[in-house]
Design an enzyme around this catalytic site. Structure first.
Site: not given
Lengths: 307, 269
Positions: A45-46, A69, A131, A268
């Site tokens: 995860k980032s 999301n 993002c 994903g």
């Protein structure tokens, strides 16, 4: 026998599938689970400098042929992450995803990683500049310009001797130019890419947006054509390899992204559609397709659509 | 060629639907049961994600007959407690694994706090199959004991157990079960509640060479195995839990030892 192994910068992958960032990868244990399920490399995860709680739930909502999301970079911060992901023993490369507001934050992250103990072994870092749904980051902060991209890549490259992957979103304009800027600044690979959007889903009974953050990035089969076109553009702009991520659920989808120019495939949302062992399933389907079409290595199809 | 108008291009795999609250019952000073007008078709041990717009979405155990029994501990649960009969409640589910009754003839259920909720649902199903059910309802003090009368009405043998002895057995749930086992034998322990309690019950079952099933709680957010916040070792509780066999739970090194907070950071239990 069809060879599924690929190389991505200095990373050696047994098959083209990679666990994409933000999926499952909160803990070392769950990354190991993805490897057991066939992922040839895994992405955490980032991670940001400070811990982040992320957006309020719901963080995911289904839409036609996909999900929106808005997780909001939930993570325990770089100090806890270094502790969590230390002692990585699997043969599958570990990619650490990093998220920062600007080149200064990325520089701090790189410094922390460099000064971490020897048992913190990562094969590459992935820088997320894309993002679509977190204030201060990615598309909402205008990080998707060639200038910002170059600054961030140089800042990390000057501190860390590991391959740098830069992750963009198909929602950015001129993805070819962005990728070129990343390549010139020293990136080893491009990940195309992130979710697209942002989009919104309204529950008509409640008359309110469902996601806690109201808007979110679109993933899943619905976005795949946009991913394919973006990979196609980038393949014409750069020499460095591309990880294609976005809308791949089946082997045939992965083949399509590779024909557009991807050397490896991020997975994903398909974890939901096809189960935690989706990596093994997709690799097997690719193998079958390649075999029945007379290919001996998956590398032969990379960029075929350009010929 | 004109019958395309009702074709749906893609089917939903994780629908959110909106039900109405049919009744609200106060169980004690801080716990209410909300009954929905919608048949969830749930199995004992499953959960749903309840959504209150503007507040958030939280996983809740599904109780008997489409109910949710929830303690007001602030935040989301406080907002839920404000809902009245006739109000809307949106949810996704049922999700997760279920308790399995197999071919057992005599079982014991051990609920800590509001962990009794899914066990009461399980008791109803077990009793309808003529399985002998003993229920241990454990809580800190007398006013936290819920569902005692309901379990009795089903025909279960019930033992209340409180830490301070204000009701029933004085001591913790594990000691209460041990006391019952001096004169009784069971084929399986089913438990839901604090993890330390469940951990010791699984060890007790192992020692007695009987089976056990536990309902593990982790920080569930997406509910579909994607976000990873509910990880216990290499498993995601939101999709392959909540219910695990005691043997499987013991193979998770983190079971009974540590959990994760909302940031994903490890916390010792």
């Amino acid at each position: 026998m069809v060879k599924l192994s690929v190389e991505l910068a200095s990373l050696k992958l047994e098959n083209p599938t990679i666990l994409a960032s933000g999926i499952i990868g909160v803990t070392k244990g769950s990354l190991e689970g993805a490897v057991q399920n066939g992922a040839a490399a895994v992405t955490t995860k980032s991670i940001s400098i400070e811990p982040r709680k992320g957006h309020e739930t719901p963080i995911m909502v289904e839409t036609d042929a996909g999900f929106l999301n808005a997780v909001g970079y939930t993570n325990p911060g770089i100090y806890s992450a270094i502790e969590e992901f230390s002692d990585w023993k699997s043969k599958a490369p570990l990619i650490l995803s990093l998220v920062g507001k600007d080149e200064t934050e990325y520089s701090v992250l790189a410094e922390k990683i460099r000064s971490a103990q020897k048992n913190f072994k990562i094969s590459a870092v992935e820088l997320v500049l894309s993002c679509p749904h977190t204030p201060g980051y990615g598309l909402m902060a205008g990080q998707d310009t060639p200038e910002q991209t170059a600054k961030v890549v140089r800042a990390v490259k000057s501190k860390l001797p590991v391959p740098i992957i830069v992750k963009f979103s198909p929602s950015s304009l001129g993805v070819g130019g962005l990728a070129k800027a990343a390549e010139e600044a020293g990136a080893s690979a491009i990940n195309m890419g992130n979710t697209i959007g942002p989009g919104m889903k309204i529950n008509i009974d409640q008359k309110k947006p469902v996601l806690g953050f109201k808007m979110g990035g679109l993933s899943g089969p619905a976005m795949r054509p946009v991913t394919v076109r973006s990979i196609y553009d980038i393949y014409q702009s750069v020499k460095i390899p591309i990880i294609g991520t976005g809308g791949v659920s089946y082997g045939a989808d992965a083949i399509e992204l590779m024909m557009a120019g991807a050397s490896a495939i991020g997975i994903g949302t398909a974890v939901w559609y096809r189960g935690q062992d989706v990596f093994r399933k997709i690799a097997k389907e690719m193998e079958e397709w390649l075999d029945s079409n007379g290919y001996s290595s998956v590398k032969e199809i990379v960029g075929l659509a350009h010929e | 060629m004109s019958n395309n108008s009702n074709k749906k291009c893609c089917s939903s795999t994780f629908p959110q639907f909106t039900a109405k609250i049919k009744s609200v019952k106060e169980e004690n000073y801080r716990i209410k049961t909300f009954e929905l007008d919608y048949d969830l078709k749930a199995k004992p041990g499953q959960y749903a994600l309840l959504w209150i717009p503007g507040v958030g979405e939280r996983p809740m155990s599904i109780g008997l007959d489409n109910t949710f029994t929830v303690a007001n501990v602030g935040g989301f649960s406080e907002a839920l407690h404000k809902l009245k009969k006739g109000d809307k409640l949106s949810l996704r589910g049922p999700l997760g694994s279920e308790f399995e009754l197999k071919k057992f003839k005599k079982i014991i259920l051990v609920g800590g706090g509001y962990g009794v909720v899914p066990l009461y649902f399980l008791a109803k199903v077990a009793c309808s199959k003529n399985i002998s059910v003993t229920a241990v309802i454990a809580a800190r003090k007398a006013e936290d004991i819920i569902f005692e009368e309901q379990f009795k009405k089903l025909g279960c043998i019930v033992l209340a157990s409180t830490d301070d002895g204000s009701k029933g057995f004085r001591g913790n749930a594990v000691e209460a079960v041990k006391s019952l086992m001096q004169k009784n034998s069971y084929e399986c322990i089913y438990t839901c509640g604090p993890e330390k309690m469940m951990y010791h019950l699984v060890l007790l079952a192992k020692e007695k060479e009987i089976e056990s099933q536990v309902s593990i709680e982790r920080y569930i957010k997406c509910g579909i195995g994607i976000c990873g916040s509910c990880a216990i070792n290499s498993h995601l509780v939101c999709v392959d839990g909540l219910v695990y066999s005691g043997d499987k739970a013991l193979r998770f090194e983190e079971f009974g030892k540590s959990t994760r907070d909302g940031f994903g950071k490890k916390k010792v239990l």
